[in-house]
Motif scaffolding. Sequence first.
Motif, short mmCIF file in Angstrom:
data_model
loop_
_atom_site.label_atom_id
_atom_site.label_comp_id
_atom_site.label_asym_id
_atom_site.label_seq_id
_atom_site.Cartn_x
_atom_site.Cartn_y
_atom_site.Cartn_z
N GLU A 75 0.84 -1.20 0.00
CA GLU A 75 0.00 0.00 0.00
C GLU A 75 0.88 1.25 0.00
OE1 GLU A 75 -3.23 2.51 0.00
OE2 GLU A 75 -3.13 0.36 -0.35
N SER A 76 0.88 1.97 -1.08
CA SER A 76 1.65 3.20 -1.19
C SER A 76 0.96 4.10 -2.20
CB SER A 76 3.10 2.90 -1.62
OG SER A 76 3.79 4.10 -1.83
N ARG A 77 0.04 4.89 -1.75
CA ARG A 77 -0.72 5.73 -2.65
C ARG A 77 0.16 6.70 -3.43
NH1 ARG A 77 -6.27 7.28 0.71
NH2 ARG A 77 -7.05 5.12 0.87
N PRO A 78 1.19 7.32 -2.80
CA PRO A 78 2.05 8.21 -3.60
C PRO A 78 2.76 7.49 -4.74
CG PRO A 78 2.32 8.64 -1.26
CD PRO A 78 1.51 7.39 -1.37
N LEU A 79 3.20 6.23 -4.49
CA LEU A 79 3.87 5.48 -5.54
C LEU A 79 2.89 5.14 -6.67
CD1 LEU A 79 6.54 4.19 -6.41
CD2 LEU A 79 5.84 2.10 -5.24
N VAL A 80 1.67 4.78 -6.29
CA VAL A 80 0.63 4.55 -7.29
C VAL A 80 0.36 5.83 -8.07
CG1 VAL A 80 -1.81 3.97 -7.65
CG2 VAL A 80 -0.44 2.66 -6.02
N GLY A 81 0.34 6.95 -7.35
CA GLY A 81 0.12 8.23 -8.00
C GLY A 81 1.21 8.55 -9.01
N LEU A 82 2.47 8.23 -8.66
CA LEU A 82 3.57 8.44 -9.59
C LEU A 82 3.41 7.57 -10.83
CD1 LEU A 82 6.30 9.67 -10.35
CD2 LEU A 82 7.40 7.82 -9.05
N PRO A 150 10.88 7.25 -7.47
CA PRO A 150 10.28 5.94 -7.21
C PRO A 150 10.90 5.20 -6.02
CG PRO A 150 10.58 6.25 -9.56
CD PRO A 150 11.32 7.36 -8.87
N PRO A 151 12.23 5.06 -5.94
CA PRO A 151 12.78 4.38 -4.76
C PRO A 151 12.54 5.14 -3.47
CG PRO A 151 14.55 5.28 -6.12
CD PRO A 151 13.29 5.38 -6.91
N LEU A 152 12.48 6.48 -3.54
CA LEU A 152 12.17 7.27 -2.34
C LEU A 152 10.77 6.96 -1.85
CD1 LEU A 152 12.76 9.52 -0.30
CD2 LEU A 152 12.09 11.19 -2.05
N LEU A 153 9.81 6.92 -2.76
CA LEU A 153 8.42 6.63 -2.38
C LEU A 153 8.26 5.20 -1.90
CD1 LEU A 153 6.56 8.41 -5.31
CD2 LEU A 153 6.47 9.06 -2.91
N GLY A 159 5.25 12.25 0.60
CA GLY A 159 4.18 12.46 -0.36
C GLY A 159 4.72 12.55 -1.77
N LEU A 160 3.81 12.45 -2.73
CA LEU A 160 4.20 12.48 -4.13
C LEU A 160 4.87 13.81 -4.49
CD1 LEU A 160 4.29 11.32 -6.97
CD2 LEU A 160 1.92 12.07 -7.30
N ARG A 161 4.28 14.91 -4.06
CA ARG A 161 4.84 16.23 -4.38
C ARG A 161 6.25 16.37 -3.82
NH1 ARG A 161 5.12 21.25 -1.92
NH2 ARG A 161 5.06 23.06 -3.36
#
Length: 229
Positions: A75-82, A150-153, A159-161
């Motif tokens: 579960e990683s919404r920011p990664l999905v967002g990217l 990507p590896p950071l997230l 967050g994505l931003r």
Amino acid sequence: RATPLASLTQGVVVAVGGWLVIALAQSYWWLAPGLVSGFLIVGPILCTGLYELSRLHARGERAGLSDVIHAWRRESRPLVGLGLLLFALGGLWVLLSTLLFSLFVDTPLDSPTAFLRYAVHDQGDLLFTLWVIAGGLGAALVFGLAAVSPPLLLGRMVGLRQALLTSARAVGENPMVMGLWASIIIFAIALSFATAMIGFIVTVPLIGHATWHAYKDLVVTDGVPLRNE
């Protein structure tokens, strides 16, 4: 070398994806320019499993295909967002390329030979050159945003931003070395295309693992919470 099966398997997946893109482009050549380049735009997110393998290996843990699958399911919404952002940018580029070539190219591009002939010899209006320049600018933008995000997230609670800005700042503060790194990636991609996608089996794992190490060298994450596993 530490995770040969898991790493090379992901290279095979990308190579198969490349074959599918080429097969589709052969049937719909008006989509070919955008499809091929759009396929590359989503490359950073396709290496997610490789980042996970490198992360676990650096911690001294054994890693395998199950960890790759877990990384994709985590579960990683920011990664999905990217991922959605990159796919959206890739799709937009496909549409833009299709529109440009359908509106301004009178020569029928119904085969790979016809496309290459137009690109090398027939492009009197410089459309192909302008398309390459536009694609290069778009690729530079994507590289800036996705060089280390990507590896950071994947590993940290950000967050994505914040991840996108961190990636852009890392590239902006290290222009020479990141420019060299981008050139190496472009060469590896060109080599992979020249070997009928087979090269992706090796180049994708190398680029993916190297990207994780670049992230660790460029980004200070002290005090940033680890993402739940």
